[in-house]
Each structure stands twice: as structure tokens, then as C-alpha cells.
Scaffold this motif. Structure first.
Motif, PDB file in Angstrom:
ATOM      1  N   TRP A  77       0.814  -1.224   0.000  1.00 13.55           N
ATOM      2  CA  TRP A  77       0.000   0.000   0.000  1.00 13.55           C
ATOM      3  C   TRP A  77       0.845   1.271   0.000  1.00 13.55           C
ATOM      4  N   LEU A  78       2.149   1.129  -0.173  1.00 15.55           N
ATOM      5  CA  LEU A  78       3.040   2.294  -0.121  1.00 15.55           C
ATOM      6  C   LEU A  78       4.139   2.166  -1.163  1.00 15.55           C
ATOM      7  N   ASP A  79       4.306   3.206  -1.973  1.00 13.78           N
ATOM      8  CA  ASP A  79       5.444   3.266  -2.882  1.00 13.78           C
ATOM      9  C   ASP A  79       5.890   4.710  -3.042  1.00 13.78           C
ATOM     10  N   VAL A 108       5.544  10.483  -3.038  1.00 13.04           N
ATOM     11  CA  VAL A 108       5.089   9.513  -2.056  1.00 13.04           C
ATOM     12  C   VAL A 108       3.659   9.138  -2.427  1.00 13.04           C
ATOM     13  N   HIS A 109       3.378   7.843  -2.497  1.00 15.78           N
ATOM     14  CA  HIS A 109       2.081   7.351  -2.941  1.00 15.78           C
ATOM     15  C   HIS A 109       1.541   6.354  -1.912  1.00 15.78           C
ATOM     16  N   ILE A 110       0.427   6.715  -1.275  1.00 17.04           N
ATOM     17  CA  ILE A 110      -0.192   5.888  -0.244  1.00 17.04           C
ATOM     18  C   ILE A 110      -1.528   5.381  -0.788  1.00 17.04           C
ATOM     19  N   HIS A 111      -1.706   4.051  -0.832  1.00 17.74           N
ATOM     20  CA  HIS A 111      -2.901   3.508  -1.460  1.00 17.74           C
ATOM     21  C   HIS A 111      -3.406   2.249  -0.753  1.00 17.74           C
TER      22      HIS A 111
END
Length: 473
Positions: free
Chosen positions: A412-414, A432-435
Motif C-alpha cells: 500500500w506504499l510506494d 510519495v504514494h499511499i494507497h
């Protein structure tokens, strides 16, 4: 030399393109989106950079902040225009002054190049929806976009600083701006194990478009602070309710004319309509290598009017760029008054004559081509590297090559880091990408913000910020 103190207020933006720049209300015409996030597989709005990209989940963006991109690019900036005021605390209360202050020492023009470029771009997604259906992935978007570009020669700044020459061959000043809304319908699908393709059809709703071309500019000193100017100039503006304001002036060789000294906008509404397409493809070479390409914003807008102002090489008098007297320690002028004075000087410099409405016209949107390659490490599949090439075609063309390093330590994080070299500058970016389940958020910059003023205006003209939030299922 005119011993005036030239000051600059950060709450105004004097520019030789005032009429054109005002078209860009806060609402970018290029490969819109965060280029540093191009290789992030679960970034929901990645299809804006290549319509072949799909998603495993459906999503709906949060209105307005679902996908927001603001970017400026240039090879000069505030740090080249603003200097510490040598008269601060002596005869002036102003800490900063422009490069035009005659009391500055050293090479005040060292930050300027032979051709000085600046570009401002904005893209606001009012709403964006993505879902699986019809054998592929579909998107529907409503975006508002704006873009302004300006190119100025070195000699313009030398003339503004008035370095003592009696003759200046300034050259050409060219600028362009446009803003429009787009309603886009996209579809992408997997053709086979190797190929995925996609496209978008866009309905374009023109808000405003303008261009300014001042060519073959020369300046000859007549007497103290009086310059005889000649130029071939033309401004074209397409915008509903737009008109030029004029005042009566005298030619250098006799006679009078009505010279443009400002602009008014009476009412609001759409000024044109058009269509555009995006095309894209992704090819998976093997489990480690993938290549992709896209052609974006191939289209046009047909405008209902064309307000023209022109100067046909008739000599006129210009008294030079100037501002507040150095002896005026407590200048009584407010910011709005100073802004009006700068605008007056800009209008004096261009000296354009209103030609009225010349009828409708058609302009291109500005196509962009991207090509990319991605390599995923066999030993650690969560780490990959990508190279993205972006080329804006047509007038004010530019190119960028960006190298990305992408890592996804958790499902869920990249995130990503990037380094780019472009027509305007070199830059470093991050994302920052939170999914997690049900939610998607990203924030990043294609150009890390450097030093800023107290008003958070970047001293460099290169700045970028992108963010977005979506609900997923």
C-alpha cells in the motif's frame, strides 16, 4: 543614466506580457500530471500521461483536489531580478530592488541568457472517474487547464538596466497563453500478453487564448531618458467580452494615434470549442522490461473572435523603465498604484494600436509526445528504474529526459525519486504514494522547491507541486 530606484513588490508581477498573462486565471498544457509518478503502477490518474494505462480498481477523485498539478519552468528567476537594495536604511525603506537599480555594482545581468524562457502551467481536475467495463478500463474526466510561455532576449534586460548605450538591437519578444476546460472520455484494453493500448476523446471548451509577438525591436537614445523605439508588433486575443483600452498619443514623426494602454473583460463565458485526442500504447518485452509511448493533446479549438492590436514599425517615444525616486524614502503609492504604473510602462513599450475584432480563428492545443522504458530488478521485484522522454511540439517547443528510481516497500506504499534534464534546467523530483484499501493519495514534485521569499514565491522559476486524493473500490 536615469538615477531612479527601481523596486519590485512580490505581490505584483510586472511583465512584458501583461495582457497575455492575465488570460491564465488560476485554473498546463503539456503531458499533464506528475512525471516522477509515471512508473507508479497503482497511481490512479497515471492515464493522463499515457491513456493506455489502466487500473485494477475503480475510483472517483475528490473534487478539485483529486488531481492538482502546478508547475513553472524557466532559465531565469526572481533571484536574477531581485537584489539587496544598497540604499536600504539610507534613502529607502525597501530591502529589495530590481536589477535596474543604477546604484547596484557588479554584473547585474549575469543571470540572464541569450534567450530567456519562462513557462507557467496549471491543471485542475474538477472530477475524475475510472471503472472497468466494455472489455477494458474507462475514464471520464472534467479538467480545467492553463498554460503561459514567454521568451525574451538578453538585450531586453540590458536595455531595461540602461547600461549607457545609445542604441539597442533588442530583437524579438514572443509569448503565448491559453486556458480551456476539457471533458475527456478514455478507454484502454489488453490486446494480448504483450500489448495494451488506449485512447481518449476530448471535448474542449475554450476560455481564452492570446499571443504577443514584438519583433525587430530597436531603441535609440534621443535625449535624457527619451528613446525612439521601432518594432513590428501584434497581439491577438480570443476571449468572450475582451476589448482593448486605448488613449491618444503622438507619433515621433507627427500625427496622432489611439494606442492600447490596457484591457477590459465585459462579462464571462466560453470563447471557443474544439476536440482533441490522446493515444497510447504499452509493450511488455518480458517480465523485466517494458516500453511505452503516447501522443497527447492532438487537437484544436475554434474561437469565435480575434481581438488584434498592432504596431507597424512606426517610430514612437518611450521614456524607459522606471519606478520610485531614490529620494522618496516613504513612497506614498500603494501596491495597486505601483502595479498600474508598471502596466503603463509595459503598454508604452509595446505601443500597439487597436485593430478591432478580426473574426474567428482556429488554434492548436499543443501536442506532446512521450516515450518510456522501465526495468524491474529480477532479484527484488519491488525496485524498478525508468527513463521517460517528454517532447512538447510546436511553438515554444521543449524537451525533457527524466530518470526515475521507483520502490514499493509495502503493498500500500510506494515512492519515487527522479533526476531530469530539460530545455529549461536540470531538476530533481520525488513522490510519495499511499494507497491502502478504499483510498489513494499521492503528493510529489517534479522539481524540488528551492529558496523562497517570505511570500513563498520561489527565487528560481523552476517549481512544481502535484497532489491527488481518490476513493477506490
Amino acid at each position: 543614466m536615469n538615477h531612479r530606484l527601481h523596486t519590485f513588490s512580490l505581490r505584483k508581477m510586472p511583465s512584458l506580457m501583461t495582457i497575455i498573462m492575465l488570460l491564465c486565471s488560476p485554473v498546463a498544457v503539456m503531458a499533464q500530471g506528475l512525471n516522477t509518478g509515471y512508473f507508479s503502477d497503482d497511481l490512479k490518474t497515471r492515464h493522463e500521461m499515457n491513456p493506455a494505462f489502466g487500473n485494477e480498481q475503480s475510483y472517483v477523485s475528490i473534487p478539485v483536489i483529486g488531481n492538482l498539478n502546478v508547475k513553472s519552468m524557466g532559465n531565469f528567476g526572481m533571484e536574477d531580478i531581485l537584489f539587496d537594495n544598497p540604499l536600504y536604511g539610507i534613502t529607502s525603506d525597501r530591502k529589495k530592488t530590481t536589477f535596474m537599480n543604477p546604484y547596484l555594482t557588479g554584473d547585474v545581468l549575469s543571470g540572464f541568457s541569450e534567450t530567456n524562457r519562462i513557462r507557467v502551467q496549471e491543471n485542475v481536475s474538477l472530477v475524475s472517474v475510472g471503472f472497468k467495463s466494455f472489455g477494458g478500463y474507462n475514464t471520464v474526466e472534467l479538467n480545467v487547464r492553463a498554460d503561459a510561455a514567454l521568451e525574451m532576449p538578453y538585450e531586453l534586460f540590458a536595455f531595461a538596466a540602461n547600461q549607457g548605450n545609445k542604441h539597442y538591437d533588442i530583437g524579438n519578444i514572443n509569448g503565448e497563453a491559453q486556458s480551456f476546460a476539457e471533458l475527456a472520455f478514455g478507454h484502454s484494453r489488453q490486446i494480448n500478453e504483450k500489448w495494451r493500448v488506449g485512447g481518449k476523446l476530448k471535448l474542449l471548451f475554450g476560455i481564452a487564448q492570446g499571443s504577443l509577438d514584438l519583433n525587430d525591436i530597436t531603441a535609440d537614445l534621443q535625449d535624457a531618458n527619451q528613446w525612439v523605439m521601432t518594432l513590428n508588433g501584434e497581439a491577438n486575443v480570443s476571449m468572450r467580452g475582451f476589448r482593448y483600452k486605448s488613449e491618444l498619443r503622438e507619433y515621433k514623426r507627427g500625427g496622432t494615434y489611439m494606442r492600447v494602454n490596457g484591457a477590459d473583460v465585459d462579462g464571462a463565458g466560453l470563447g471557443g470549442f474544439g476536440v482533441g485526442v490522446d493515444l497510447g500504447a504499452v509493450y511488455k518485452i518480458n517480465d523485466d522490461w517494458e516500453v511505452s509511448a503516447s501522443l497527447l493533446d492532438l487537437g484544436f479549438i475554434s474561437w469565435s473572435n480575434q481581438m488584434v492590436a498592432r504596431n507597424d514599425s512606426k517610430p514612437f517615444i518611450f521614456s524607459g523603465f522606471r519606478d520610485i525616486d531614490v529620494s522618496d524614502r516613504h513612497a506614498p503609492e500603494g501596491i495597486s498604484t505601483q502595479t498600474e504604473r508598471y502596466s503603463d510602462q509595459i503598454a508604452d513599450f509595446a505601443s500597439l494600436v487597436d485593430q478591432g475584432d478580426q473574426g474567428g480563428r482556429t488554434t492548436g492545443v499543443g501536442a506532446t509526445f512521450t516515450a518510456a522504458g522501465k526495468y524491474t530488478l529480477p532479484a527484488y521485484r519491488r525496485l524498478s528504474f525508468g527513463l521517460l522522454s517528454t517532447t512538447r511540439m510546436g511553438r515554444f517547443a521543449w524537451t525533457e529526459a527524466r530518470l526515475n528510481a521507483n520502490i514499493a516497500p509495502l503493498d500500500w506504499l510506494d515512492g519515487a525519486l527522479s533526476f531530469a534534464y530539460s530545455t529549461y534546467s536540470t531538476s530533481m523530483g520525488w513522490m510519495v504514494h499511499i494507497h491502502p484499501k478504499g483510498y489513494n493519495f499521492f503528493i510529489g514534485m517534479d522539481h524540488i522547491l528551492g529558496k523562497c521569499t517570505k511570500q513563498m514565491v520561489p527565487l528560481s522559476s523552476n517549481a512544481s507541486v502535484s497532489m491527488g486524493m481518490s476513493i477506490t473500490w
